[in-house]
Write an enzyme that holds these catalytic residues in place. Sequence first.
Site, short mmCIF file in Angstrom:
data_model
loop_
_atom_site.label_atom_id
_atom_site.label_comp_id
_atom_site.label_asym_id
_atom_site.label_seq_id
_atom_site.Cartn_x
_atom_site.Cartn_y
_atom_site.Cartn_z
NE ARG A 8 -9.55 6.70 4.38
CZ ARG A 8 -8.62 5.77 4.55
NH1 ARG A 8 -7.42 5.94 4.03
NH2 ARG A 8 -8.89 4.67 5.23
CG HIS A 25 -5.65 -2.01 9.77
ND1 HIS A 25 -6.05 -0.96 8.96
CD2 HIS A 25 -5.43 -1.48 10.99
CE1 HIS A 25 -6.11 0.14 9.67
NE2 HIS A 25 -5.72 -0.14 10.90
CG ASP A 26 -2.16 -1.63 12.83
OD1 ASP A 26 -1.81 -0.77 12.01
OD2 ASP A 26 -2.82 -1.37 13.86
CG ASN A 49 -1.93 1.09 1.24
OD1 ASN A 49 -1.62 2.23 0.90
ND2 ASN A 49 -3.14 0.79 1.64
CG HIS A 58 -3.86 9.04 1.79
ND1 HIS A 58 -4.74 8.39 0.97
CD2 HIS A 58 -4.31 8.87 3.06
CE1 HIS A 58 -5.69 7.83 1.70
NE2 HIS A 58 -5.47 8.12 2.97
CD GLU A 93 -7.00 -1.27 0.97
OE1 GLU A 93 -6.42 -2.31 1.30
OE2 GLU A 93 -6.93 -0.21 1.64
CB THR A 116 -6.59 4.37 9.25
OG1 THR A 116 -6.13 3.24 8.53
CG2 THR A 116 -6.77 4.02 10.72
NE ARG A 140 8.72 21.10 1.83
CZ ARG A 140 10.04 21.12 2.04
NH1 ARG A 140 10.56 20.30 2.95
NH2 ARG A 140 10.82 21.91 1.38
N GLY A 142 0.96 -1.37 4.30
CA GLY A 142 1.46 -0.06 3.94
C GLY A 142 2.19 0.64 5.07
CG HIS A 143 1.42 3.06 9.32
ND1 HIS A 143 1.44 4.43 9.15
CD2 HIS A 143 1.91 2.82 10.57
CE1 HIS A 143 1.90 4.99 10.24
NE2 HIS A 143 2.20 4.04 11.13
CG HIS A 153 -8.19 3.37 1.09
ND1 HIS A 153 -8.47 2.59 2.18
CD2 HIS A 153 -9.31 4.11 0.87
CE1 HIS A 153 -9.70 2.85 2.59
NE2 HIS A 153 -10.22 3.77 1.82
#
Length: 243
Positions: free
Chosen positions: A45, A190-191, A7, A50, A70, A100, A18, A213-214, A43
């Site tokens: 939104r 997720h996580d 992701n 992002h 997603e 999220t 920036r 991703g994160h 994903h």
Amino acid sequence: MTKLSVNINKIATLRNSRGGNVPDLLKVARDCETFGADGITVHPRPDERHIRYKDVFDLQGRIRTEFNIEGYPSTKFMDLVTTIKPTQVTLVPDGPDAITSNAGWDTVKNLDFLRDIIDKLTSAGIRTSIFVDADIKMVEYAAKAGTDRIELYTEPYALNYPKNKEAAVAPFVEAAKAAKKLGLGVNAGHDLSLENLHFLYKNIPWLDEVSIGHALISEALYIGLEKTIIGYKNCLKNTEEIL
């Protein structure tokens, strides 16, 4: 083989902070593939904080592996994905103000809605996945909606893993077994991290895909993107060697 989809939302977040085009989202996506990723996830939104809708169009045709989009199936989102026709669309129940994803679908309550959305995506030739909690009833109703796959929402697993990893993974194994019995593919996300992914894989070796991703991007700050992706790929093998 369980596939790793990276992701790249966090890359877009960094770029957007920036202005301009640093880091270059398209280059990072291509680099992830070069380093071994089996797919790219985005994903978008509604506020485009992002991934921007333009990014999705820019990525179209440039992804050499699988493209997973997603999102909540709003009219705008559905117009986007039925135009792009990615490999997979993962349906999430996020509201417009969600930071999220923080829960799976109530597939019982939303059965008719999800069935209609999935019919449209299937007609467009797109594989579908529904984001669900590790709840057998939610899995059963996801199957009734006609989805190809589910994606298990793994934040509870990640939170409980340091305390008792066997207890943490148990409901996910049961949900994945139920999905397999119903003929559904199983994704997870997720996580998930270099710390907890391999144990999940060992207990659910029939996972089709993990979307990360994160944690992956955060870990890449310390050890580099290529080494991090190799580490995640190693987590999805029958080996104890990660890095």
